[in-house]
Design an enzyme around this catalytic site. Sequence first.
Site, mmCIF file in Angstrom:
data_model
loop_
_atom_site.group_PDB
_atom_site.id
_atom_site.type_symbol
_atom_site.label_atom_id
_atom_site.label_comp_id
_atom_site.label_asym_id
_atom_site.label_seq_id
_atom_site.Cartn_x
_atom_site.Cartn_y
_atom_site.Cartn_z
ATOM 1 N N ASN A 74 0.874 -1.191 -0.004
ATOM 2 C CA ASN A 74 0.053 -0.042 0.174
ATOM 3 C C ASN A 74 1.013 1.386 0.031
ATOM 4 O O ASN A 74 0.932 1.940 -1.071
ATOM 5 C CB ASN A 74 -0.711 0.108 1.282
ATOM 6 C CG ASN A 74 -1.773 0.991 1.083
ATOM 7 O OD1 ASN A 74 -1.879 2.059 0.404
ATOM 8 N ND2 ASN A 74 -2.976 0.883 2.064
ATOM 9 N N ASP A 75 1.531 1.335 1.052
ATOM 10 C CA ASP A 75 2.316 2.724 1.187
ATOM 11 C C ASP A 75 3.361 2.862 -0.014
ATOM 12 O O ASP A 75 3.856 3.783 -0.252
ATOM 13 C CB ASP A 75 2.879 2.655 2.447
ATOM 14 C CG ASP A 75 2.002 3.038 3.640
ATOM 15 O OD1 ASP A 75 0.864 3.552 3.491
ATOM 16 O OD2 ASP A 75 2.226 2.647 4.983
ATOM 17 N N VAL A 76 4.066 1.898 -0.315
ATOM 18 C CA VAL A 76 5.028 1.756 -1.016
ATOM 19 C C VAL A 76 4.784 1.969 -2.715
ATOM 20 O O VAL A 76 5.330 2.344 -3.445
ATOM 21 C CB VAL A 76 6.053 0.468 -1.356
ATOM 22 C CG1 VAL A 76 6.542 0.263 0.114
ATOM 23 C CG2 VAL A 76 5.044 -0.492 -1.783
ATOM 24 N N SER B 137 1.420 3.423 7.350
ATOM 25 C CA SER B 137 1.749 4.632 7.771
ATOM 26 C C SER B 137 0.247 5.271 8.269
ATOM 27 O O SER B 137 0.243 6.361 8.830
ATOM 28 C CB SER B 137 2.215 5.559 6.807
ATOM 29 O OG SER B 137 1.076 5.476 5.650
#
Lengths: 101, 463
Positions: free
Chosen positions: B389-391, B430
């Site tokens: 997700n965050d990456v 995050s």
Amino acid sequence: MLDSFYLSPIDGWYVIVLSILIGLEVIKNVPSVLHTPLMSGANAISGIILIGGAIQLLSTPLTEVSTLIVASLAVLIGTINVSGGFFVTNRMLSMFIKKKK
Amino acid sequence: MVGIINLVYLLSAIGFIGGIKLMAAPSSARNGNLLSAVAMILAIAATAILMVVQHHQLNNVYLLVALLLVGTIIGKGLSQSYEMTRMPELISLFNALGGLCALIIGINESFISDMAIEQSTIKIVLLLGVFLGGASFSGSIIAFYKLAGKMKTSFRSKALTFGCWFLVISLSIWHFFQPNVALSFQTLSLIIGAISLVYGVLFALPVGGADMPVLISVLNAVTGIATAISGMLFESTIMLLGGILVGSTGVLLTIQMCKAMNRSLKKVLLGQTAVVTKKGNTGEALQEIQTISTAETASILAFSKNVAIIPGFGMAVSQAQKECFELQKRLQGLGAQVKYIIHPVAGRMPGHMNVLLAEANIDYSDIVEMDEVNHNMGQFDAAIIIGANDVVNPAAETDSESVVYGMPIIKAYQAKQVIVMKRGMSAGYSGASNPLFERANCKLLFGDAKYSLHQIIEEVKMI
């Protein structure tokens, strides 16, 4: 302690500084694909601390039981770290090799 | 005799450095590991012979050999008893053992050698080794439990951390300025050992989740430094060198991990998770998303010439590596090119995702680094994001308000079609909302990654 293997302070500093320089240089070249095996391999190398335990074990007469027991414990724990580390690194790295067939 | 022994130590040093050097390529890495192992055996044998020559304690040699054998058997057993997804746990466990070894050896040495009052340098070296060893031990044990999911607390106490430092420094000053009056060196080393255990726990407890790769790297570095310091204590060059190699590895990996997450080491270690506002969570519900079925996914993939697979830890959690490989084979059978794109912090330790893919027989030449393809992501007809997700969050590039802003990401949004496999709409680690999901070229496929992939493979088979 190792009586016969004495480093003068300046020799020691040479070893430290040069090891850091070589270490950084060699490790920088390891690709990120192999970072986990690198870390577990390095982990195994840090088990070289068991040499300290071996020195204590082999320089203590059998009469000093408590020192011997503690040193033995250190050697045993260190050996598990070393052998486990190398075996598990080998296990991971063999997965990277067999695919090339 | 001593000359020969020193030569063996030198060979062993060359072995360690050469061993790591061979790790520069996956094809030679295994030999590198063997070389390091041989170097280790040489170093231990040389030490044993030297000590026998000097001290003539022959009976102890039998004890040593027995301990080495038993330790090797236990180590081999442990090394085979963990799955690849749990590798970070095992490595933390071994790291803990290294730290414990440093702690025990240091304390034992304070009892063995009757140190004169004026030998303050060597005393400080010893205490430093004990402290770092102990902290690395208890910290790694905490990391071990956190990785196993058995511990979720992220307790942090400035007062206790400060208290540890205060005790260590004040007790040391007391000893060095009032030698042998009240506090013997042996007692001091025991007390510092005990404090170091508490400190290690305090050190590791605040860190969690996606920050674990950093914690593991730091603890690895600490064990290395503890080893190097013990090398000074025993005046052993090979211990010094070995410790420094490990310390350097840990430090370099720590820096890389922090860079890849765009977080400072201090923030990671203080457990300051990026979630500062509730913005990320509330924004989530408002997102307008398009969902997709496994059948549709299969037809999109089957007609793509160039496919990117972007795995995150979610893939590892659902153990979907083998399904990834099978899908890859199927798509390649249909004439497509398939590449895996890996973000440096994917997984629970540096390089973890690569090991998981290698386990599923995926060739490392099919795996590319984020930096190699980021400039040309438009070449991909389809990008499947599995449990990441965050990456891949484009807010890292565009939204200076977002908590992930500035973090290097895989530019998946530039692919012609993006399919995100997720379990639900929860935010990434995050806590930031992900505008990727709202894009016109992005569709979401909900469900367990392993199950969904299996369905897709079945559908592709029929095409």
